[in-house]
Design a protein around this motif. Structure first.
Motif, PDB file in Angstrom:
ATOM      1  N   GLN A   1     -18.774  -7.861   0.570  1.00  0.00           N
ATOM      2  CA  GLN A   1     -18.927  -6.456   0.953  1.00  0.00           C
ATOM      3  C   GLN A   1     -19.113  -6.246   2.457  1.00  0.00           C
ATOM      4  O   GLN A   1     -19.591  -5.206   2.882  1.00  0.00           O
ATOM      5  N   ALA A   2     -18.698  -7.216   3.257  1.00  0.00           N
ATOM      6  CA  ALA A   2     -18.676  -7.009   4.709  1.00  0.00           C
ATOM      7  C   ALA A   2     -17.369  -6.292   5.040  1.00  0.00           C
ATOM      8  O   ALA A   2     -16.294  -6.742   4.626  1.00  0.00           O
ATOM      9  N   PRO A   3     -17.416  -5.171   5.729  1.00  0.00           N
ATOM     10  CA  PRO A   3     -16.209  -4.370   5.981  1.00  0.00           C
ATOM     11  C   PRO A   3     -15.048  -5.149   6.612  1.00  0.00           C
ATOM     12  O   PRO A   3     -13.906  -4.998   6.195  1.00  0.00           O
ATOM     13  N   ASN A   4     -15.344  -5.998   7.602  1.00  0.00           N
ATOM     14  CA  ASN A   4     -14.254  -6.733   8.264  1.00  0.00           C
ATOM     15  C   ASN A   4     -13.519  -7.667   7.297  1.00  0.00           C
ATOM     16  O   ASN A   4     -12.296  -7.819   7.388  1.00  0.00           O
ATOM     17  N   THR A   5     -14.255  -8.282   6.388  1.00  0.00           N
ATOM     18  CA  THR A   5     -13.596  -9.191   5.442  1.00  0.00           C
ATOM     19  C   THR A   5     -12.742  -8.413   4.444  1.00  0.00           C
ATOM     20  O   THR A   5     -11.671  -8.877   4.050  1.00  0.00           O
ATOM     21  N   ILE A   6     -13.202  -7.232   4.059  1.00  0.00           N
ATOM     22  CA  ILE A   6     -12.424  -6.388   3.146  1.00  0.00           C
ATOM     23  C   ILE A   6     -11.140  -5.916   3.830  1.00  0.00           C
ATOM     24  O   ILE A   6     -10.058  -5.924   3.228  1.00  0.00           O
ATOM     25  N   VAL A   7     -11.255  -5.538   5.107  1.00  0.00           N
ATOM     26  CA  VAL A   7     -10.069  -5.101   5.861  1.00  0.00           C
ATOM     27  C   VAL A   7      -9.073  -6.245   5.989  1.00  0.00           C
ATOM     28  O   VAL A   7      -7.872  -6.065   5.761  1.00  0.00           O
ATOM     29  N   ALA A   8      -9.558  -7.445   6.343  1.00  0.00           N
ATOM     30  CA  ALA A   8      -8.657  -8.599   6.488  1.00  0.00           C
ATOM     31  C   ALA A   8      -7.970  -8.922   5.166  1.00  0.00           C
ATOM     32  O   ALA A   8      -6.759  -9.187   5.131  1.00  0.00           O
ATOM     33  N   TYR A   9      -8.719  -8.881   4.075  1.00  0.00           N
ATOM     34  CA  TYR A   9      -8.163  -9.171   2.757  1.00  0.00           C
ATOM     35  C   TYR A   9      -7.119  -8.122   2.369  1.00  0.00           C
ATOM     36  O   TYR A   9      -6.023  -8.456   1.905  1.00  0.00           O
ATOM     37  N   SER A  10      -7.452  -6.850   2.596  1.00  0.00           N
ATOM     38  CA  SER A  10      -6.511  -5.764   2.276  1.00  0.00           C
ATOM     39  C   SER A  10      -5.246  -5.861   3.117  1.00  0.00           C
ATOM     40  O   SER A  10      -4.142  -5.651   2.606  1.00  0.00           O
ATOM     41  N   LEU A  11      -5.402  -6.152   4.407  1.00  0.00           N
ATOM     42  CA  LEU A  11      -4.228  -6.317   5.276  1.00  0.00           C
ATOM     43  C   LEU A  11      -3.355  -7.473   4.804  1.00  0.00           C
ATOM     44  O   LEU A  11      -2.127  -7.374   4.796  1.00  0.00           O
ATOM     45  N   ASN A  12      -3.998  -8.566   4.416  1.00  0.00           N
ATOM     46  CA  ASN A  12      -3.245  -9.716   3.904  1.00  0.00           C
ATOM     47  C   ASN A  12      -2.437  -9.320   2.671  1.00  0.00           C
ATOM     48  O   ASN A  12      -1.236  -9.630   2.566  1.00  0.00           O
ATOM     49  N   LEU A  13      -3.066  -8.600   1.745  1.00  0.00           N
ATOM     50  CA  LEU A  13      -2.364  -8.159   0.536  1.00  0.00           C
ATOM     51  C   LEU A  13      -1.243  -7.182   0.871  1.00  0.00           C
ATOM     52  O   LEU A  13      -0.155  -7.236   0.282  1.00  0.00           O
ATOM     53  N   MET A  14      -1.493  -6.297   1.836  1.00  0.00           N
ATOM     54  CA  MET A  14      -0.471  -5.332   2.231  1.00  0.00           C
ATOM     55  C   MET A  14       0.731  -6.046   2.857  1.00  0.00           C
ATOM     56  O   MET A  14       1.881  -5.706   2.582  1.00  0.00           O
ATOM     57  N   LEU A  15       0.478  -7.077   3.664  1.00  0.00           N
ATOM     58  CA  LEU A  15       1.565  -7.834   4.278  1.00  0.00           C
ATOM     59  C   LEU A  15       2.327  -8.666   3.237  1.00  0.00           C
ATOM     60  O   LEU A  15       3.543  -8.841   3.358  1.00  0.00           O
ATOM     61  N   CYS A  16       1.621  -9.143   2.209  1.00  0.00           N
ATOM     62  CA  CYS A  16       2.309  -9.819   1.096  1.00  0.00           C
ATOM     63  C   CYS A  16       3.259  -8.840   0.405  1.00  0.00           C
ATOM     64  O   CYS A  16       4.403  -9.184   0.100  1.00  0.00           O
ATOM     65  N   GLY A  17       2.784  -7.628   0.173  1.00  0.00           N
ATOM     66  CA  GLY A  17       3.609  -6.602  -0.466  1.00  0.00           C
ATOM     67  C   GLY A  17       4.815  -6.240   0.383  1.00  0.00           C
ATOM     68  O   GLY A  17       5.929  -6.079  -0.134  1.00  0.00           O
ATOM     69  N   ALA A  18       4.615  -6.115   1.698  1.00  0.00           N
ATOM     70  CA  ALA A  18       5.728  -5.802   2.598  1.00  0.00           C
ATOM     71  C   ALA A  18       6.751  -6.932   2.591  1.00  0.00           C
ATOM     72  O   ALA A  18       7.962  -6.686   2.556  1.00  0.00           O
ATOM     73  N   ALA A  19       6.273  -8.170   2.592  1.00  0.00           N
ATOM     74  CA  ALA A  19       7.185  -9.325   2.575  1.00  0.00           C
ATOM     75  C   ALA A  19       7.969  -9.374   1.268  1.00  0.00           C
ATOM     76  O   ALA A  19       9.163  -9.719   1.262  1.00  0.00           O
ATOM     77  N   TYR A  20       7.320  -9.026   0.161  1.00  0.00           N
ATOM     78  CA  TYR A  20       8.013  -9.001  -1.130  1.00  0.00           C
ATOM     79  C   TYR A  20       9.097  -7.923  -1.132  1.00  0.00           C
ATOM     80  O   TYR A  20      10.203  -8.140  -1.621  1.00  0.00           O
ATOM     81  N   THR A  21       8.791  -6.771  -0.538  1.00  0.00           N
ATOM     82  CA  THR A  21       9.775  -5.683  -0.433  1.00  0.00           C
ATOM     83  C   THR A  21      10.962  -6.110   0.423  1.00  0.00           C
ATOM     84  O   THR A  21      12.113  -5.803   0.107  1.00  0.00           O
ATOM     85  N   ILE A  22      10.686  -6.835   1.506  1.00  0.00           N
ATOM     86  CA  ILE A  22      11.768  -7.363   2.355  1.00  0.00           C
ATOM     87  C   ILE A  22      12.628  -8.348   1.569  1.00  0.00           C
ATOM     88  O   ILE A  22      13.854  -8.324   1.659  1.00  0.00           O
ATOM     89  N   LEU A  23      11.985  -9.221   0.787  1.00  0.00           N
ATOM     90  CA  LEU A  23      12.740 -10.173  -0.033  1.00  0.00           C
ATOM     91  C   LEU A  23      13.658  -9.443  -1.004  1.00  0.00           C
ATOM     92  O   LEU A  23      14.827  -9.815  -1.169  1.00  0.00           O
ATOM     93  N   ILE A  24      13.158  -8.389  -1.626  1.00  0.00           N
ATOM     94  CA  ILE A  24      13.993  -7.590  -2.536  1.00  0.00           C
ATOM     95  C   ILE A  24      15.194  -7.020  -1.779  1.00  0.00           C
ATOM     96  O   ILE A  24      16.325  -7.083  -2.258  1.00  0.00           O
ATOM     97  N   ALA A  25      14.948  -6.480  -0.587  1.00  0.00           N
ATOM     98  CA  ALA A  25      16.028  -5.872   0.203  1.00  0.00           C
ATOM     99  C   ALA A  25      17.077  -6.900   0.591  1.00  0.00           C
ATOM    100  O   ALA A  25      18.290  -6.628   0.535  1.00  0.00           O
TER     101      ALA A  25
END
Length: 195
Positions: free
Chosen positions: A100-124
């Motif tokens: 529940q430390a804000p910086n770790t939640i932000v880093a984790y969320s950003l990592n997941l968001m970048l995974c999602g973006a990379a998956y979308t690029i792979l689809i494209a």
């Protein structure tokens, strides 16, 4: 490159990611049930990340079935996805150790968001190399809608991390639940193409 080789390499990376994540859960030194209590946040972050890796592995499996010929673009787009996924053990461990430390939640969320973006690029990239049937195009559009909703969820989670870390973590979990059941649209479209 043979598609089987791409799948085998990707599966190996997925397996290593899960292995590295579980190694972050340290064995307690005591033998009492209370000695497990400090491990709960680490275990919880592992469970959520395990679910995410499983979701990506299942959807990746279905997506690669659409590939007819593996191009260098597909190889690099796949590596791009695997790169962001390979950072999940780091952000998972940091989140678990600093629950529940804000910086770790932000880093984790950003990592997941970048995974999602990379998956979308792979689809494209796959879409540009492989002509899709109308059913497959519809399946990809449905998949893209879920991706947009997920990105919005991650952004809201990032915004809430400094206000309410618990709410932010709940949003991350809710995004995972939207992907928990593998997308049947691609599976059905593949079945129609084989008929």
């Amino acid at each position: 490159m043979n598609k089987t080789r791409l799948e085998a390499f990707s599966d190996g990376v997925f397996a290593i990611i899960i292995t590295i994540m579980v190694l972050e859960i340290k064995v307690p030194h005591g033998a009492n049930w209370s000695d497990l209590e400090p491990l709960f946040p680490v275990f919880l972050s592992y469970v959520i990340s395990f679910i995410y890796v499983g979701i990506y592995w299942g959807n990746h499996h279905h997506l690669l079935h659409t590939v007819k010929n593996v191009s260098s673009g597909i190889i690099w787009a796949n590596l791009h996805l695997l790169f962001w996924l390979s950072l999940l053990p780091v952000t998972t461990g940091w989140l678990g150790e600093n629950h529940q430390a804000p910086n770790t939640i932000v880093a984790y969320s950003l990592n997941l968001m970048l995974c999602g973006a990379a998956y979308t690029i792979l689809i494209a990239v796959i879409r540009s190399c492989t002509p899709f049937s109308p059913a497959m195009e519809a399946a990809i559009r449905a998949n893209n809608r879920k991706s947009i909703i997920s990105t919005i969820g991650y952004l809201v989670g990032i915004g809430l991390a400094y206000v309410s870390p618990l709410c932010s973590e709940i949003i991350i979990f809710l995004v995972a639940t939207t992907w928990l059941v593998p997308d049947k649209h691609i599976e059905r479209a593949l079945h129609q193409q084989q008929e």
